[in-house]
Design an enzyme around this catalytic site. Structure first.
Site, PDB file in Angstrom:
ATOM      1  N   HIS A 156       0.817  -1.224   0.000  1.00  0.00           N
ATOM      2  CA  HIS A 156       0.000   0.000   0.000  1.00  0.00           C
ATOM      3  C   HIS A 156       0.846   1.268   0.000  1.00  0.00           C
ATOM      4  O   HIS A 156       0.346   2.348  -0.298  1.00  0.00           O
ATOM      5  CB  HIS A 156      -0.931   0.006   1.218  1.00  0.00           C
ATOM      6  CG  HIS A 156      -2.037  -1.004   1.108  1.00  0.00           C
ATOM      7  ND1 HIS A 156      -3.328  -0.666   0.758  1.00  0.00           N
ATOM      8  CD2 HIS A 156      -2.044  -2.350   1.270  1.00  0.00           C
ATOM      9  CE1 HIS A 156      -4.078  -1.757   0.724  1.00  0.00           C
ATOM     10  NE2 HIS A 156      -3.324  -2.802   1.027  1.00  0.00           N
ATOM     11  N   ASP A 364       3.378   9.355  -0.790  1.00  0.00           N
ATOM     12  CA  ASP A 364       2.196   8.591  -0.408  1.00  0.00           C
ATOM     13  C   ASP A 364       1.975   7.502  -1.447  1.00  0.00           C
ATOM     14  O   ASP A 364       2.076   7.776  -2.647  1.00  0.00           O
ATOM     15  CB  ASP A 364       0.966   9.522  -0.385  1.00  0.00           C
ATOM     16  CG  ASP A 364       0.032   9.221   0.769  1.00  0.00           C
ATOM     17  OD1 ASP A 364      -0.064   8.039   1.159  1.00  0.00           O
ATOM     18  OD2 ASP A 364      -0.606  10.156   1.275  1.00  0.00           O
TER      19      ASP A 364
HETATM   20  C1  GDG Z   1      -2.219   3.800   3.309  1.00  0.00           C
HETATM   21  C2  GDG Z   1      -1.192   4.467   2.377  1.00  0.00           C
HETATM   22  C3  GDG Z   1      -2.871   4.387   0.527  1.00  0.00           C
HETATM   23  C4  GDG Z   1      -8.851   9.989   7.758  1.00  0.00           C
HETATM   24  N1  GDG Z   1      -9.284  10.733   8.779  1.00  0.00           N
HETATM   25  C5  GDG Z   1     -10.497  10.276   9.113  1.00  0.00           C
HETATM   26  C6  GDG Z   1     -10.801   9.191   8.274  1.00  0.00           C
HETATM   27  N2  GDG Z   1      -9.770   9.046   7.442  1.00  0.00           N
HETATM   28  C7  GDG Z   1      -9.743   8.076   6.332  1.00  0.00           C
HETATM   29  C8  GDG Z   1      -9.723   8.788   4.993  1.00  0.00           C
HETATM   30  C9  GDG Z   1      -9.166   7.701   4.090  1.00  0.00           C
HETATM   31  C10 GDG Z   1      -8.222   6.945   5.036  1.00  0.00           C
HETATM   32  O1  GDG Z   1      -8.579   7.292   6.383  1.00  0.00           O
HETATM   33  C11 GDG Z   1      -6.770   7.381   4.844  1.00  0.00           C
HETATM   34  O2  GDG Z   1      -6.291   6.803   3.670  1.00  0.00           O
HETATM   35  P1  GDG Z   1      -5.045   7.405   2.878  1.00  0.00           P
HETATM   36  O3  GDG Z   1      -4.957   6.697   1.587  1.00  0.00           O
HETATM   37  O4  GDG Z   1      -5.241   8.874   2.707  1.00  0.00           O
HETATM   38  O5  GDG Z   1      -3.760   7.219   3.790  1.00  0.00           O
HETATM   39  P2  GDG Z   1      -3.097   6.052   4.757  1.00  0.00           P
HETATM   40  O6  GDG Z   1      -3.878   5.875   5.998  1.00  0.00           O
HETATM   41  O7  GDG Z   1      -1.684   6.486   4.954  1.00  0.00           O
HETATM   42  O8  GDG Z   1      -3.166   4.701   3.909  1.00  0.00           O
HETATM   43  C12 GDG Z   1      -1.886   5.279   1.304  1.00  0.00           C
HETATM   44  C13 GDG Z   1      -3.772   3.609   1.469  1.00  0.00           C
HETATM   45  O9  GDG Z   1      -3.015   2.905   2.461  1.00  0.00           O
HETATM   46  C14 GDG Z   1      -4.636   2.597   0.709  1.00  0.00           C
HETATM   47  O10 GDG Z   1      -3.865   1.765  -0.083  1.00  0.00           O
HETATM   48  O11 GDG Z   1      -3.668   5.219  -0.299  1.00  0.00           O
HETATM   49  O12 GDG Z   1      -0.955   5.825   0.411  1.00  0.00           O
HETATM   50  O13 GDG Z   1      -0.290   5.285   3.132  1.00  0.00           O
HETATM   51  O14 GDG Z   1     -10.162   6.823   3.671  1.00  0.00           O
HETATM   52  O15 GDG Z   1     -11.017   9.238   4.675  1.00  0.00           O
HETATM   53  N3  GDG Z   1     -11.947   8.491   8.333  1.00  0.00           N
HETATM   54  C15 GDG Z   1     -12.856   8.880   9.282  1.00  0.00           C
HETATM   55  N4  GDG Z   1     -12.631   9.928  10.128  1.00  0.00           N
HETATM   56  C16 GDG Z   1     -11.471  10.646  10.095  1.00  0.00           C
HETATM   57  O16 GDG Z   1     -11.306  11.612  10.847  1.00  0.00           O
HETATM   58  N5  GDG Z   1     -14.015   8.221   9.374  1.00  0.00           N
END
Ligand code: GDG
Length: 463
Positions: A156, A364
């Site tokens: 990821h 990322d």
């Molecule tokens: C890893 C990789 C890759 C965030 N704050 C809240 C909340 N979130 C949710 C977001 C989004 C998820 O968490 C975060 O996903 P990201 O992709 O932005 O980042 P990572 O956590 O670092 O994820 C990344 C991912 O895996 C998938 O392969 O894209 O690059 O680092 O869905 O909306 N959700 C809620 N409240 C919050 O305050 N409910």
């Protein structure tokens, strides 16, 4: 249809409160429900000793199998090696990488523990799909136990270029272990290239143009499988979220002001301090935005027990204090900074209300927030996404305003451009990005990986 077995550090087991119920969990659950399946992982608990067998919970035709970890295993495997070594390394932060042989041995030990507790649950034709940097060596550990199933791996986070990867002690072993998978999936073609050039430069093997790789006796396949979101579900969530009580209160509290939104786990890969500085630069260089625009940063605490994350938190708090002190008025705070998580529906509503989505990680793998921000927009009046070129999402969302997150002035200019962009241009950009998000969803991601894994040649029999 073969049964699917998913392995990830955290599962979406019904009683696991630490696990996130995001799009990934939903999509994997759907995929598991389709064929029936097993989801195996850490329970989130610490135990005095290794359990003889996993705890089993059944939900429909999905079996959740989880095991606790002992304190030393948890610290070596999870805190030190996965999050203290691999996470900063894969995000190009060599200065933050810690390495100790004992942590690496703990990482291998836990991978062997997982393998030994998973193996008895397997049937001969199960497809095994392993997720993320916690488990580079899991296929090798399963093979040691005689498991002959097809095993796929999806990373990821980014795979760094060989110049960075080779700074890791024992990198060769890590990548040789990775080559024990039948299918290795990355987020982008850049990651695939990093893998191919590592194999070649370190004389470990080679990747052919058709996506097959050879490493010693091992044969497998490699490919880019950019992860998506459940686009339609997020559209609907934003449509209803916009009239949720929290979103209505947010709208009311902003009055006639527009706002810029950032939503990230509080992690040093996300570039939050640089983003704060860019907002300060915007207010300094374009006084017309003073009093007219607010920047709201939602940053739930993540890995709060790790020193680097505590230092990051203090750094961001410094920025918020300085900007609000410098530009704030008795009736306007330029920055709203929130260290807490919000329900998904509220987030979706917040995204829809925000004039600008500011997603500027320093690195990322993909970044799902960027995709969610786009999906949440109102087609009649869409906001503008400002997106880092170092997020995997920038490969697909090309109509975003793409920025270099290390260039604070460029980011400030992009936010200004976003805030002043005419409606027709906003719609043209948004329509193209939305078409992309409708075509490549989390469901199509899941399906393409599993289909490729099911069809991938069984490398163990190749010469
Ligand atoms: C890893 C990789 C890759 C965030 N704050 C809240 C909340 N979130 C949710 C977001 C989004 C998820 O968490 C975060 O996903 P990201 O992709 O932005 O980042 P990572 O956590 O670092 O994820 C990344 C991912 O895996 C998938 O392969 O894209 O690059 O680092 O869905 O909306 N959700 C809620 N409240 C919050 O305050 N409910």
């Amino acid at each position: 249809m073969a049964r699917l077995v998913v392995v990830s550090n955290r599962t979406a087991a019904p009683r696991d409160r630490g696990a996130r119920a995001g799009g990934l969990a939903v999509a994997l659950r759907e995929a598991l429900a389709r064929s029936g399946g097993v989801w195996f992982g850490w329970s989130g608990d610490i135990a005095a000793e290794d359990p003889p067998a996993p705890r089993i919970q059944e939900a429909g035709n999905i079996v959740f199998a989880t095991i606790p970890l002992t304190r030393p295993d948890h610290d070596d495997f999870y805190l030190h090696y996965a999050n203290g070594t691999l996470w900063p390394l894969c995000h190009y932060r060599l200065g933050l990488v810690e390495f100790s042989r004992s942590a690496y041995e703990g990482y291998l030990r836990v991978n062997h523990l997982f393998a030994s507790r998973l193996a008895p649950l397997l049937r001969p034709d199960d497809l095994i799909w392993v997720h993320d940097y916690h488990f580079f060596p899991l296929a090798a550990a399963l093979r040691d136990l005689g498991v002959k199933n097809r095993i796929g791996f999806f990373l990821h986070i980014p795979l760094p270029a060989p110049e960075v990867l080779t700074a890791l002690p024992r990198h060769r072993r890590l990548i040789q272990d990775l080559c024990c998978y039948d299918l290795v999936g990355f987020q982008t073609e850049d990651d695939v290239r990093a893998f191919a050039s590592y194999l070649e430069r370190e004389d470990v093997g080679r990747v052919d143009p058709d996506g097959s790789f050879a490493a010693g006796e091992r044969r497998g396949e490699v490919g880019a499988f950019p992860i998506g979101i459940d686009t339609q579900a997020f559209v609907e969530l934003a449509e209803t979220g916009v009239s949720s009580p929290q979103t209505l209160r947010l709208r009311e509290s902003m009055g006639s002001r527009r706002f810029v939104i950032g939503v990230d786990r509080l992690d040093y890969s996300k570039g939050i301090p640089q983003r704060m500085e860019a907002f300060q630069t915007l207010l300094e260089s374009r006084p017309e935005h003073r009093g007219a625009v607010t920047y709201m940063q939602i940053a739930p605490i993540s890995r709060g027990e790790v020193e680097e994350y505590q230092a990051l938190r203090r750094d961001i708090e410094g920025w918020v204090g300085r900007i609000n002190g410098q530009f704030g008025e008795f009736d306007w705070s330029p920055v709203r900074y929130l260290n807490k998580a919000f329900p998904r529906q509220s987030l979706a509503g917040f995204f829809r209300e925000a004039a600008v989505g500011l997603v500027t990680p320093l690195r990322d793998g993909m970044n799902l927030v960027a995709k969610e921000y786009v999906a949440a927009q109102n087609p009649d009046d869409p906001g503008v996404l400002v997106l880092s070129r170092f997020a995997g999402a920038s490969h697909a969302l090309r109509q975003a305003l793409i920025v270099n997150p290390f260039d604070v002035e460029e980011m400030a200019d992009a936010v200004h451009m976003a805030l002043t962009m005419p409606l027709a241009e906003r719609q043209a950009r948004w329509n193209k990005m939305m078409a992309e998000l409708r075509e490549h969803t989390i469901q199509s991601w899941c399906e393409s990986f599993v289909t490729r894994l099911a069809g991938s040649e069984d490398g163990r029999q190749a010469a």
